[in-house]
Design a protein around this motif. Structure first.
Motif, PDB file in Angstrom:
ATOM      1  N   HIS A  82     -10.475  51.264  -2.459  1.00 47.15           N
ATOM      2  CA  HIS A  82     -11.632  52.060  -2.085  1.00 47.15           C
ATOM      3  C   HIS A  82     -12.737  51.842  -3.116  1.00 47.15           C
ATOM      4  CE1 HIS A  82      -9.481  54.259   1.050  1.00 47.15           C
ATOM      5  NE2 HIS A  82      -8.474  54.351   0.205  1.00 47.15           N
ATOM      6  N   THR A  83     -13.921  51.505  -2.643  1.00 48.39           N
ATOM      7  CA  THR A  83     -15.046  51.322  -3.546  1.00 48.39           C
ATOM      8  C   THR A  83     -15.480  52.677  -4.089  1.00 48.39           C
ATOM      9  OG1 THR A  83     -15.798  49.392  -2.311  1.00 48.39           O
ATOM     10  CG2 THR A  83     -17.388  50.464  -3.771  1.00 48.39           C
ATOM     11  N   VAL A  84     -15.537  52.758  -5.409  1.00 49.92           N
ATOM     12  CA  VAL A  84     -15.915  54.005  -6.071  1.00 49.92           C
ATOM     13  C   VAL A  84     -17.250  53.804  -6.773  1.00 49.92           C
ATOM     14  CG1 VAL A  84     -15.255  55.686  -7.838  1.00 49.92           C
ATOM     15  CG2 VAL A  84     -13.498  54.631  -6.391  1.00 49.92           C
ATOM     16  N   ILE A  85     -18.122  54.787  -6.670  1.00 44.71           N
ATOM     17  CA  ILE A  85     -19.396  54.730  -7.376  1.00 44.71           C
ATOM     18  C   ILE A  85     -19.332  55.688  -8.564  1.00 44.71           C
ATOM     19  CG2 ILE A  85     -21.883  55.094  -7.237  1.00 44.71           C
ATOM     20  CD1 ILE A  85     -21.803  54.387  -4.332  1.00 44.71           C
ATOM     21  N   LYS A  86     -19.320  55.108  -9.745  1.00 39.84           N
ATOM     22  CA  LYS A  86     -19.353  55.898 -10.968  1.00 39.84           C
ATOM     23  C   LYS A  86     -20.806  56.182 -11.321  1.00 39.84           C
ATOM     24  CE  LYS A  86     -14.859  55.381 -11.702  1.00 39.84           C
ATOM     25  NZ  LYS A  86     -13.876  56.489 -11.766  1.00 39.84           N
ATOM     26  N   GLU A  87     -21.019  57.195 -12.130  1.00 42.69           N
ATOM     27  CA  GLU A  87     -22.396  57.516 -12.529  1.00 42.69           C
ATOM     28  C   GLU A  87     -22.489  57.618 -14.039  1.00 42.69           C
ATOM     29  OE1 GLU A  87     -26.115  60.490 -11.425  1.00 42.69           O
ATOM     30  OE2 GLU A  87     -24.094  61.003 -10.766  1.00 42.69           O
ATOM     31  N   MET A  88     -23.536  57.049 -14.593  1.00 47.52           N
ATOM     32  CA  MET A  88     -23.799  57.114 -16.015  1.00 47.52           C
ATOM     33  C   MET A  88     -25.241  57.567 -16.220  1.00 47.52           C
ATOM     34  SD  MET A  88     -22.453  56.859 -18.946  1.00 47.52           S
ATOM     35  CE  MET A  88     -20.924  56.231 -18.244  1.00 47.52           C
ATOM     36  N   LYS A  89     -25.440  58.613 -17.042  1.00 44.85           N
ATOM     37  CA  LYS A  89     -26.768  59.161 -17.269  1.00 44.85           C
ATOM     38  C   LYS A  89     -27.239  58.836 -18.683  1.00 44.85           C
ATOM     39  CE  LYS A  89     -26.154  62.970 -13.990  1.00 44.85           C
ATOM     40  NZ  LYS A  89     -26.190  64.439 -13.783  1.00 44.85           N
ATOM     41  N   LEU A  90     -28.500  58.418 -18.786  1.00 42.55           N
ATOM     42  CA  LEU A  90     -29.090  58.068 -20.069  1.00 42.55           C
ATOM     43  C   LEU A  90     -30.446  58.737 -20.214  1.00 42.55           C
ATOM     44  CD1 LEU A  90     -27.451  55.407 -18.899  1.00 42.55           C
ATOM     45  CD2 LEU A  90     -28.403  54.311 -20.900  1.00 42.55           C
ATOM     46  N   ARG A  91     -30.867  58.877 -21.470  1.00 44.35           N
ATOM     47  CA  ARG A  91     -32.225  59.343 -21.758  1.00 44.35           C
ATOM     48  C   ARG A  91     -33.091  58.158 -22.131  1.00 44.35           C
ATOM     49  NH1 ARG A  91     -33.129  64.351 -23.384  1.00 44.35           N
ATOM     50  NH2 ARG A  91     -35.289  63.686 -23.020  1.00 44.35           N
ATOM     51  N   PRO A  92     -34.392  58.197 -21.855  1.00 47.23           N
ATOM     52  CA  PRO A  92     -35.267  57.054 -22.147  1.00 47.23           C
ATOM     53  C   PRO A  92     -35.258  56.649 -23.625  1.00 47.23           C
ATOM     54  CG  PRO A  92     -36.395  58.660 -20.768  1.00 47.23           C
ATOM     55  CD  PRO A  92     -35.117  59.301 -21.223  1.00 47.23           C
ATOM     56  N   LYS A  93     -35.161  57.642 -24.529  1.00 50.89           N
ATOM     57  CA  LYS A  93     -35.197  57.358 -25.965  1.00 50.89           C
ATOM     58  C   LYS A  93     -33.804  57.499 -26.581  1.00 50.89           C
ATOM     59  CE  LYS A  93     -40.009  58.833 -26.451  1.00 50.89           C
ATOM     60  NZ  LYS A  93     -40.946  59.763 -27.146  1.00 50.89           N
ATOM     61  N   ILE A  94     -32.787  56.966 -25.899  1.00 54.20           N
ATOM     62  CA  ILE A  94     -31.414  57.051 -26.368  1.00 54.20           C
ATOM     63  C   ILE A  94     -31.253  56.280 -27.683  1.00 54.20           C
ATOM     64  CG2 ILE A  94     -30.711  55.022 -25.030  1.00 54.20           C
ATOM     65  CD1 ILE A  94     -28.028  56.415 -24.529  1.00 54.20           C
ATOM     66  N   VAL A 116     -21.680  51.179 -10.318  1.00 55.13           N
ATOM     67  CA  VAL A 116     -22.146  52.159 -11.302  1.00 55.13           C
ATOM     68  C   VAL A 116     -23.591  52.547 -10.987  1.00 55.13           C
ATOM     69  CG1 VAL A 116     -22.362  52.738 -13.741  1.00 55.13           C
ATOM     70  CG2 VAL A 116     -20.703  51.001 -13.030  1.00 55.13           C
ATOM     71  N   LYS A 117     -23.797  53.832 -10.802  1.00 53.31           N
ATOM     72  CA  LYS A 117     -25.140  54.363 -10.591  1.00 53.31           C
ATOM     73  C   LYS A 117     -25.680  54.800 -11.954  1.00 53.31           C
ATOM     74  CE  LYS A 117     -27.500  58.270  -8.388  1.00 53.31           C
ATOM     75  NZ  LYS A 117     -27.307  59.500  -7.567  1.00 53.31           N
ATOM     76  N   ILE A 118     -26.739  54.147 -12.414  1.00 49.89           N
ATOM     77  CA  ILE A 118     -27.345  54.461 -13.706  1.00 49.89           C
ATOM     78  C   ILE A 118     -28.552  55.357 -13.468  1.00 49.89           C
ATOM     79  CG2 ILE A 118     -28.222  53.529 -15.872  1.00 49.89           C
ATOM     80  CD1 ILE A 118     -25.448  52.534 -15.176  1.00 49.89           C
ATOM     81  N   THR A 119     -28.550  56.517 -14.113  1.00 48.59           N
ATOM     82  CA  THR A 119     -29.645  57.474 -13.946  1.00 48.59           C
ATOM     83  C   THR A 119     -30.342  57.700 -15.277  1.00 48.59           C
ATOM     84  OG1 THR A 119     -28.449  58.622 -12.173  1.00 48.59           O
ATOM     85  CG2 THR A 119     -30.260  59.811 -13.222  1.00 48.59           C
ATOM     86  N   ILE A 120     -31.632  57.433 -15.318  1.00 48.82           N
ATOM     87  CA  ILE A 120     -32.453  57.738 -16.491  1.00 48.82           C
ATOM     88  C   ILE A 120     -33.114  59.088 -16.243  1.00 48.82           C
ATOM     89  CG2 ILE A 120     -34.347  57.001 -17.979  1.00 48.82           C
ATOM     90  CD1 ILE A 120     -32.031  55.087 -18.042  1.00 48.82           C
ATOM     91  N   MET A 121     -32.864  60.037 -17.145  1.00 43.75           N
ATOM     92  CA  MET A 121     -33.393  61.397 -16.982  1.00 43.75           C
ATOM     93  C   MET A 121     -34.626  61.587 -17.872  1.00 43.75           C
ATOM     94  SD  MET A 121     -29.797  63.519 -16.986  1.00 43.75           S
ATOM     95  CE  MET A 121     -29.459  62.998 -18.671  1.00 43.75           C
ATOM     96  N   PHE A 122     -35.767  61.884 -17.223  1.00 44.24           N
ATOM     97  CA  PHE A 122     -37.017  62.116 -17.953  1.00 44.24           C
ATOM     98  C   PHE A 122     -37.240  63.616 -18.130  1.00 44.24           C
ATOM     99  CE2 PHE A 122     -37.541  58.068 -15.768  1.00 44.24           C
ATOM    100  CZ  PHE A 122     -38.017  57.247 -16.781  1.00 44.24           C
ATOM    101  N   ARG A 123     -37.731  63.971 -19.292  1.00 43.25           N
ATOM    102  CA  ARG A 123     -38.049  65.379 -19.557  1.00 43.25           C
ATOM    103  C   ARG A 123     -39.440  65.473 -20.168  1.00 43.25           C
ATOM    104  NH1 ARG A 123     -32.435  67.559 -22.412  1.00 43.25           N
ATOM    105  NH2 ARG A 123     -31.057  67.233 -20.602  1.00 43.25           N
ATOM    106  N   GLY A 124     -40.143  66.531 -19.785  1.00 43.85           N
ATOM    107  CA  GLY A 124     -41.455  66.794 -20.373  1.00 43.85           C
ATOM    108  C   GLY A 124     -42.401  65.616 -20.261  1.00 43.85           C
ATOM    109  N   ARG A 125     -42.959  65.228 -21.414  1.00 43.21           N
ATOM    110  CA  ARG A 125     -43.955  64.153 -21.436  1.00 43.21           C
ATOM    111  C   ARG A 125     -43.346  62.793 -21.107  1.00 43.21           C
ATOM    112  NH1 ARG A 125     -47.411  65.623 -26.937  1.00 43.21           N
ATOM    113  NH2 ARG A 125     -48.162  67.675 -26.235  1.00 43.21           N
ATOM    114  N   GLU A 126     -42.026  62.688 -21.170  1.00 41.07           N
ATOM    115  CA  GLU A 126     -41.383  61.408 -20.848  1.00 41.07           C
ATOM    116  C   GLU A 126     -41.682  60.976 -19.413  1.00 41.07           C
ATOM    117  OE1 GLU A 126     -37.418  61.840 -23.728  1.00 41.07           O
ATOM    118  OE2 GLU A 126     -37.289  62.183 -21.557  1.00 41.07           O
TER     119      GLU A 126
END
Length: 223
Positions: A82-94, A116-126
């Motif tokens: 079964h194809t599985v989609i993993k998720e990884m979250k990063l911040r822009p200034k990691i 793998v689903k890569i998610t970049i999370m922006f906050r505030g001015r980012e």
């Protein structure tokens, strides 16, 4: 409607196209004759193509057939990948250490044959600097290009930027390689254990030989 085929006296047609126990074509025969042959062979008359004209029936051990079919289906489910989609979250200034850790997880997922689903999370001015997230995603894709490829290009989704990486290896291939590696490790452990036993035996042999030499070289008691 039941998925079970009709068998023996549940078959209600005047004649059938009969297939013998070994797959040989007997031809079109009256139903009574087909049932008579089934009794002679101590087998079941099973309707295998109800929509044919006349219906196709085969002589077989239906209980054995059902059991073998169930085992094959079970084995197929066991080996199904079964194809599985993993998720990884990063911040822009990691920071570099966190990036290496996250990248390690992505590498592991791709080696396992998972997307793998890569998610970049922006906050505030980012949020006003989407190019930071885009460059980070491109960097990650380049770092793992030997294991995966960009299946879905980076795109903005509200406060997040998302990219999907697909593995070069199929899930089934990754599972097969994992099983082979596990078997190799097991064989290696067994080999090491055997080597330790041989080493212990050799040590005992040396000790016994030393004791025998000491006994021979010891001076006789003069009395």
């Amino acid at each position: 409607m039941s998925a079970e085929p009709r068998i023996n006296d549940r078959i209600r047609v005047p004649e059938v196209r009969l297939v013998g126990p070994s797959g040989e074509q007997v031809g079109i025969v009256p139903l009574a004759k087909a049932l008579e042959l089934a009794q002679e062979y101590d087998l079941d008359l099973v309707e295998v193509a109800a929509n044919a004209r006349p219906p196709v029936c085969k002589l077989m051990d239906y209980g054995k057939f059902k059991y073998e079919s169930a085992m094959k289906a079970r084995e197929a489910r066991k080996n199904q990948a079964h194809t599985v989609i993993k998720e990884m979250k990063l911040r822009p200034k990691i920071d570099p250490h966190d990036y290496d850790t996250k990248k390690g997880h992505v590498v592991r997922f791709l080696k396992q044959g998972d997307k793998v689903k890569i998610t970049i999370m922006f906050r505030g001015r980012e949020q006003s600097r989407p190019e930071l997230g885009y460059r980070l995603l491109q960097r990650l894709a380049e770092d793992v290009q030997d294991l995966g490829f960009i299946e879905s290009n980076p795109k903005q989704d509200g406060r997040n930027m998302i990219m999907v990486l697909g593995p070069h290896k199929k899930k089934t291939e990754a599972m097969a390689e994992a099983r082979e590696a596990q078997a190799a490790r097991k064989a290696e452990r067994q080999g090491d254990a055997h080597h330790d036993v041989d080493a212990d035996d050799a040590t005992d042999d040396v000790a016994d030989a030393s004791a025998d030499d000491a006994a021979v070289e010891a001076p006789a008691d003069a009395g």
